[in-house]
Design a protein around this motif. Structure first.
Motif, PDB file in Angstrom:
ATOM      1  N   TYR A 168      -0.837   5.728   9.943  1.00 57.66           N
ATOM      2  CA  TYR A 168      -0.300   5.442   8.599  1.00 57.66           C
ATOM      3  C   TYR A 168      -0.846   4.101   8.093  1.00 57.66           C
ATOM      4  CZ  TYR A 168       2.773   3.572   5.074  1.00 57.66           C
ATOM      5  OH  TYR A 168       3.225   2.962   3.931  1.00 57.66           O
ATOM      6  N   GLU A 169      -0.763   3.076   8.946  1.00 54.02           N
ATOM      7  CA  GLU A 169      -1.223   1.740   8.539  1.00 54.02           C
ATOM      8  C   GLU A 169      -2.707   1.753   8.165  1.00 54.02           C
ATOM      9  OE1 GLU A 169       0.117  -1.220   8.161  1.00 54.02           O
ATOM     10  OE2 GLU A 169       2.158  -0.902   8.871  1.00 54.02           O
ATOM     11  N   ARG A 170      -3.480   2.478   8.955  1.00 63.09           N
ATOM     12  CA  ARG A 170      -4.932   2.483   8.749  1.00 63.09           C
ATOM     13  C   ARG A 170      -5.347   3.336   7.551  1.00 63.09           C
ATOM     14  NH1 ARG A 170      -7.920   5.717  13.194  1.00 63.09           N
ATOM     15  NH2 ARG A 170      -7.262   7.366  11.782  1.00 63.09           N
ATOM     16  N   ASP A 171      -4.810   4.551   7.462  1.00 61.33           N
ATOM     17  CA  ASP A 171      -5.323   5.525   6.475  1.00 61.33           C
ATOM     18  C   ASP A 171      -4.460   5.695   5.231  1.00 61.33           C
ATOM     19  OD1 ASP A 171      -7.482   6.137   8.094  1.00 61.33           O
ATOM     20  OD2 ASP A 171      -6.401   7.712   9.151  1.00 61.33           O
ATOM     21  N   SER A 172      -3.157   5.536   5.370  1.00 65.22           N
ATOM     22  CA  SER A 172      -2.277   5.892   4.248  1.00 65.22           C
ATOM     23  C   SER A 172      -1.752   4.687   3.482  1.00 65.22           C
ATOM     24  CB  SER A 172      -1.093   6.733   4.736  1.00 65.22           C
ATOM     25  OG  SER A 172      -1.554   7.837   5.492  1.00 65.22           O
ATOM     26  N   ARG A 173      -1.511   3.566   4.163  1.00 75.20           N
ATOM     27  CA  ARG A 173      -0.979   2.424   3.432  1.00 75.20           C
ATOM     28  C   ARG A 173      -1.907   1.964   2.291  1.00 75.20           C
ATOM     29  NH1 ARG A 173       3.128  -1.379   4.054  1.00 75.20           N
ATOM     30  NH2 ARG A 173       3.468  -1.305   6.283  1.00 75.20           N
ATOM     31  N   PRO A 174      -3.238   2.059   2.456  1.00 73.28           N
ATOM     32  CA  PRO A 174      -4.111   1.661   1.338  1.00 73.28           C
ATOM     33  C   PRO A 174      -3.819   2.419   0.036  1.00 73.28           C
ATOM     34  CG  PRO A 174      -5.407   1.886   3.343  1.00 73.28           C
ATOM     35  CD  PRO A 174      -4.027   2.381   3.675  1.00 73.28           C
ATOM     36  N   LEU A 175      -3.139   3.570   0.143  1.00 75.20           N
ATOM     37  CA  LEU A 175      -2.804   4.319  -1.083  1.00 75.20           C
ATOM     38  C   LEU A 175      -1.800   3.561  -1.953  1.00 75.20           C
ATOM     39  CD1 LEU A 175      -2.498   7.925   0.368  1.00 75.20           C
ATOM     40  CD2 LEU A 175      -4.298   7.033  -1.092  1.00 75.20           C
ATOM     41  N   VAL A 176      -1.014   2.689  -1.329  1.00 73.83           N
ATOM     42  CA  VAL A 176      -0.039   1.906  -2.105  1.00 73.83           C
ATOM     43  C   VAL A 176      -0.795   1.061  -3.134  1.00 73.83           C
ATOM     44  CG1 VAL A 176       1.735   0.110  -1.967  1.00 73.83           C
ATOM     45  CG2 VAL A 176       1.646   1.903  -0.223  1.00 73.83           C
ATOM     46  N   ASP A 177      -1.819   0.356  -2.675  1.00 70.27           N
ATOM     47  CA  ASP A 177      -2.613  -0.471  -3.595  1.00 70.27           C
ATOM     48  C   ASP A 177      -3.408   0.383  -4.577  1.00 70.27           C
ATOM     49  OD1 ASP A 177      -1.762  -2.908  -2.789  1.00 70.27           O
ATOM     50  OD2 ASP A 177      -3.319  -3.145  -1.256  1.00 70.27           O
ATOM     51  N   HIS A 178      -3.913   1.505  -4.067  1.00 66.90           N
ATOM     52  CA  HIS A 178      -4.692   2.409  -4.920  1.00 66.90           C
ATOM     53  C   HIS A 178      -3.862   2.835  -6.139  1.00 66.90           C
ATOM     54  CE1 HIS A 178      -7.338   5.789  -5.989  1.00 66.90           C
ATOM     55  NE2 HIS A 178      -6.276   6.573  -5.957  1.00 66.90           N
ATOM     56  N   TYR A 179      -2.634   3.293  -5.868  1.00 64.09           N
ATOM     57  CA  TYR A 179      -1.810   3.787  -6.975  1.00 64.09           C
ATOM     58  C   TYR A 179      -1.220   2.634  -7.799  1.00 64.09           C
ATOM     59  CZ  TYR A 179      -2.334   8.608  -5.441  1.00 64.09           C
ATOM     60  OH  TYR A 179      -2.857   9.835  -5.134  1.00 64.09           O
ATOM     61  N   ARG A 180      -1.076   1.463  -7.171  1.00 58.24           N
ATOM     62  CA  ARG A 180      -0.629   0.303  -7.961  1.00 58.24           C
ATOM     63  C   ARG A 180      -1.701  -0.034  -8.993  1.00 58.24           C
ATOM     64  NH1 ARG A 180       0.604  -3.414  -4.055  1.00 58.24           N
ATOM     65  NH2 ARG A 180       2.806  -2.908  -4.001  1.00 58.24           N
ATOM     66  N   ARG A 181      -2.964  -0.022  -8.529  1.00 62.40           N
ATOM     67  CA  ARG A 181      -4.071  -0.327  -9.455  1.00 62.40           C
ATOM     68  C   ARG A 181      -4.129   0.677 -10.611  1.00 62.40           C
ATOM     69  NH1 ARG A 181      -6.935  -1.928  -4.761  1.00 62.40           N
ATOM     70  NH2 ARG A 181      -7.681   0.192  -4.425  1.00 62.40           N
ATOM     71  N   LEU A 182      -3.758   1.932 -10.328  1.00 59.99           N
ATOM     72  CA  LEU A 182      -3.774   2.950 -11.378  1.00 59.99           C
ATOM     73  C   LEU A 182      -2.532   2.885 -12.275  1.00 59.99           C
ATOM     74  CD1 LEU A 182      -5.108   6.106  -9.440  1.00 59.99           C
ATOM     75  CD2 LEU A 182      -6.372   4.588 -10.966  1.00 59.99           C
ATOM     76  N   GLY A 183      -1.607   1.963 -11.943  1.00 61.69           N
ATOM     77  CA  GLY A 183      -0.402   1.791 -12.765  1.00 61.69           C
ATOM     78  C   GLY A 183       0.640   2.875 -12.550  1.00 61.69           C
ATOM     79  N   LEU A 184       0.544   3.619 -11.426  1.00 54.77           N
ATOM     80  CA  LEU A 184       1.461   4.746 -11.198  1.00 54.77           C
ATOM     81  C   LEU A 184       2.579   4.406 -10.210  1.00 54.77           C
ATOM     82  CD1 LEU A 184      -1.127   7.675 -10.851  1.00 54.77           C
ATOM     83  CD2 LEU A 184       0.528   7.358 -12.697  1.00 54.77           C
ATOM     84  N   LEU A 185       2.443   3.283  -9.480  1.00 51.98           N
ATOM     85  CA  LEU A 185       3.341   3.030  -8.343  1.00 51.98           C
ATOM     86  C   LEU A 185       4.722   2.524  -8.770  1.00 51.98           C
ATOM     87  CD1 LEU A 185       2.903   3.117  -5.166  1.00 51.98           C
ATOM     88  CD2 LEU A 185       3.182   0.642  -5.322  1.00 51.98           C
ATOM     89  N   ARG A 186       5.757   3.147  -8.185  1.00 52.03           N
ATOM     90  CA  ARG A 186       7.137   2.681  -8.345  1.00 52.03           C
ATOM     91  C   ARG A 186       7.691   2.511  -6.940  1.00 52.03           C
ATOM     92  NH1 ARG A 186       4.915   2.734 -12.339  1.00 52.03           N
ATOM     93  NH2 ARG A 186       5.301   3.838 -14.281  1.00 52.03           N
ATOM     94  N   THR A 187       8.265   1.349  -6.630  1.00 51.37           N
ATOM     95  CA  THR A 187       8.763   1.105  -5.273  1.00 51.37           C
ATOM     96  C   THR A 187      10.283   1.227  -5.242  1.00 51.37           C
ATOM     97  OG1 THR A 187       6.904  -0.344  -4.832  1.00 51.37           O
ATOM     98  CG2 THR A 187       8.801  -0.591  -3.389  1.00 51.37           C
TER      99      THR A 187
END
Ligand code: AP5
Length: 207
Positions: A168-187
């Motif tokens: 998860y840390e290696r492959d999936s956590r980078p998606l948090v930043d990816h979707y933040r950059r796209l303006g889609l992320l809600r935490t």
């Protein structure tokens, strides 16, 4: 109708929250973990191919998971994705056939998810999810819904949980930043009881 991704580490409560939110918001709940476990249980060609990968806590190849999701979600509105995407390649593949309205990140720390997974039990018959500490069944070892036997998922063994978290840390956590950059992320703070978490997710989605 919105297309939504639920993101978070193993044991964050994606399946638990998705079940509550999908019903209330009228969304189709698609869990790639559940779809893959179903293939394994039915002994399909795909199931045989992925069984060992899942048992080790590694990720199934992107193209196989993308095909599973595409088959069910292509062009639809109102899909709640749980456990997918899990890599940047999956996110890019998804963007080709499903526009997203929001990505909800269930934020919870490692100690808490390890504790949750160690005490998770699932119904061997209907798949309902329990937790010996936080959501125990009424009768020990039996599903409240169908009376089926409760079992531990093979990939909830401590050494596999540790591997799943690393992956998860290696492959999936980078998606948090990816979707933040796209303006889609809600935490959403997912270290609270499921009702509070689900209520916040519904609020974020405007449902
Ligand atoms: P998958 O089934 O998706 O596993 P996961 O992401 O590791 O997530 P989990 O199902 O373990 O946890 P969850 O977040 O849904 O938590 P849950 O609600 O159950 O994937 C399994 C495998 O399939 C992967 O390792 C991989 O091999 C393969 N795979 C799947 N998707 C893939 C993809 N896209 N690409 C490649 N490979 C893929 O809750 C956990 C426990 O906590 C339960 O006991 C629950 O009762 C309890 N709980 C939940 N919420 C709370 C709360 N708020 N407070 C207290 N307890 C809680």
């Amino acid at each position: 109708m919105k297309n939504v991704v639920l993101l978070g580490p193993p044991g964050a409560g994606k399946g638990t929250i998705a079940a509550r939110v999908a019903q209330k918001a009228g969304l189709l709940h698609l869990s790639t973990g559940d779809l893959l476990r179903d293939e394994v249980a039915r002994g399909t060609e795909l199931g045989k191919r992925v069984q060992g990968i899942m048992a080790r806590g590694e990720l199934v190849p992107d193209e196989l998971v993308l095909a599973l999701v595409r088959e069910r979600a292509d062009g639809r509105r109102g899909v709640l994705l749980d456990g997918f995407p899990r890599t940047l390649a999956q996110a890019e593949g998804l963007a080709q056939f499903l526009p997203l309205d929001a990505v909800v990140y269930l934020a919870v720390g490692k100690d808490e998810v390890v504790r949750r997974l160690g005490s998770r039990r699932v119904c061997s018959s209907c798949g309902a999810v329990y937790n010996l500490l936080t959501q125990p069944p009424k009768e020990s070892g039996r599903c409240d819904r169908c009376g089926g036997a409760l079992v531990q998922r093979p990939d909830d063994a401590p050494e596999v949980v540790a591997r799943r978290y690393e992956v998860y840390e290696r492959d999936s956590r980078p998606l948090v930043d990816h979707y933040r950059r796209l303006g889609l992320l809600r935490t959403v703070d997912a270290a609270r009881d499921p009702e509070a978490v689900a209520a916040d997710v519904l609020k974020v989605l405007g449902s």
